[in-house]
Design an enzyme around this catalytic site. Sequence first.
Site, short mmCIF file in Angstrom:
data_model
loop_
_atom_site.label_atom_id
_atom_site.label_comp_id
_atom_site.label_asym_id
_atom_site.label_seq_id
_atom_site.Cartn_x
_atom_site.Cartn_y
_atom_site.Cartn_z
N VAL A 134 -4.37 -10.96 17.90
CA VAL A 134 -4.89 -10.98 19.27
C VAL A 134 -6.31 -11.53 19.30
O VAL A 134 -6.82 -11.89 20.35
CB VAL A 134 -4.86 -9.56 19.90
CG1 VAL A 134 -3.45 -9.15 20.23
CG2 VAL A 134 -5.55 -8.54 19.00
N HIS A 158 0.83 -1.22 0.00
CA HIS A 158 0.00 0.00 0.00
C HIS A 158 0.86 1.26 0.00
O HIS A 158 0.42 2.33 0.45
CB HIS A 158 -0.95 -0.02 1.20
CG HIS A 158 -1.90 -1.17 1.18
ND1 HIS A 158 -2.56 -1.62 2.30
CD2 HIS A 158 -2.27 -2.00 0.18
CE1 HIS A 158 -3.31 -2.68 1.97
NE2 HIS A 158 -3.16 -2.92 0.70
N1 APR Z 1 -0.69 -8.15 17.61
C1 APR Z 1 -1.30 -8.82 16.57
N2 APR Z 1 -2.47 -8.41 16.00
C2 APR Z 1 -3.07 -7.33 16.52
C3 APR Z 1 -2.51 -6.60 17.61
C4 APR Z 1 -1.28 -7.06 18.16
N3 APR Z 1 -0.67 -6.44 19.18
N4 APR Z 1 -3.36 -5.56 17.91
C5 APR Z 1 -4.39 -5.64 17.02
N5 APR Z 1 -4.21 -6.69 16.19
C6 APR Z 1 -5.06 -7.10 15.06
C7 APR Z 1 -6.55 -6.85 15.21
O1 APR Z 1 -7.19 -7.88 15.91
C8 APR Z 1 -6.99 -6.77 13.75
O2 APR Z 1 -7.35 -8.06 13.26
O3 APR Z 1 -4.67 -6.31 13.95
C9 APR Z 1 -5.75 -6.28 13.01
C10 APR Z 1 -5.83 -4.86 12.47
O4 APR Z 1 -6.82 -4.85 11.46
P1 APR Z 1 -7.11 -3.53 10.61
O5 APR Z 1 -7.25 -2.39 11.50
O6 APR Z 1 -8.25 -3.87 9.70
O7 APR Z 1 -5.77 -3.29 9.79
P2 APR Z 1 -5.26 -4.03 8.45
O8 APR Z 1 -5.71 -5.44 8.39
O9 APR Z 1 -3.81 -3.79 8.36
O10 APR Z 1 -6.02 -3.16 7.32
C11 APR Z 1 -5.77 -3.46 5.97
O11 APR Z 1 -7.04 -1.54 5.28
O12 APR Z 1 -7.64 0.58 5.82
C12 APR Z 1 -6.90 -0.17 4.94
O13 APR Z 1 -4.96 0.41 3.71
C13 APR Z 1 -5.41 0.16 5.02
O14 APR Z 1 -3.52 -1.35 4.98
C14 APR Z 1 -4.79 -1.13 5.55
C15 APR Z 1 -5.80 -2.19 5.14
#
Ligand code: APR
Length: 264
Positions: free
Chosen positions: A221, A126
């Site tokens: 988590v 991204h």
């Molecule tokens: N360790 C592991 N996982 C974790 C932790 C941690 N300490 N804290 C939170 N999480 C997990 C949450 O449970 C969740 O499943 O991280 C995940 C974050 O999810 P999102 O907020 O949806 O982020 P992501 O999956 O990276 O989003 C994908 O969406 O908004 C767009 O471009 C943006 O790259 C991003 C894409």
Amino acid sequence: MNSPATHSTVPSERLLARLEKATSLCVLTGAGISVESGLATFRDPGGLWEEYSPADLANEAAFRRDPQLVQGWYQARLKQALTAEPNEGHLALVELEKFYEPFLLVTQNVDTLHKRAGSINMVELHGNIVDERCTDCSKPPVDQVFSEDGLRCCGFCGGLLRPGVVWFGESLPMDPIERATDAAISSDVFLSVGTSSIVYPAAGLPLLAKQNGAYVVEINVEPSALSYAMDEVVLGPAGDILPVLAAHMRSFNNREELERITNR
Ligand code: APR
């Protein structure tokens, strides 16, 4: 019908054995891996998309509509990202990289923490929040100027500057997604770390790896949208789980090395 994924708070013996036997490792990371560096995720309680709407901030039309709001928001996120430090999760991936050839780290994160941790073989699906570019001449800004109303503009052509991230509705740069696809297909083990697994094409990578015989593991988590498709789900913070895998591979490789020396 695939056997349902094992859910546990510690990596299984099976995962450790697969990591020992594996030649190629591919790792996908999301915002969750940067939580322990103090950065918010997008969709968790208190996450970025709870406070802000992607419709107003993370797409071309929103930028044209209100460049001040969008530039301001990304500048604030840039400051947070540059103030944050890589955590044990990022550092463990740097170490794991040494034990595999090929190895590819595929991140959805734009915070540059993996690069700053020392990861080498990696792609930013991204883009990243540091590399700005001009919306007119597309050049990376050599220098920047400010318009009368404080907008950040290209020092070369005066066009508006935008962050080097992929916005909703935009296609991903080809090279990173091609490398990620190849790495997923040829991986022996695939780790999906700290992602909600709902944004594609990134979320399709663990499925592709599984279809091609990889042992696919989720580290999060809490269960994600794709936990059902995993071979194993390890529930816990990435900064706790990944160092366990790195430590295991470190001692395994030391043992191997010792055997090689003593058997000479
Ligand atoms: N360790 C592991 N996982 C974790 C932790 C941690 N300490 N804290 C939170 N999480 C997990 C949450 O449970 C969740 O499943 O991280 C995940 C974050 O999810 P999102 O907020 O949806 O982020 P992501 O999956 O990276 O989003 C994908 O969406 O908004 C767009 O471009 C943006 O790259 C991003 C894409």
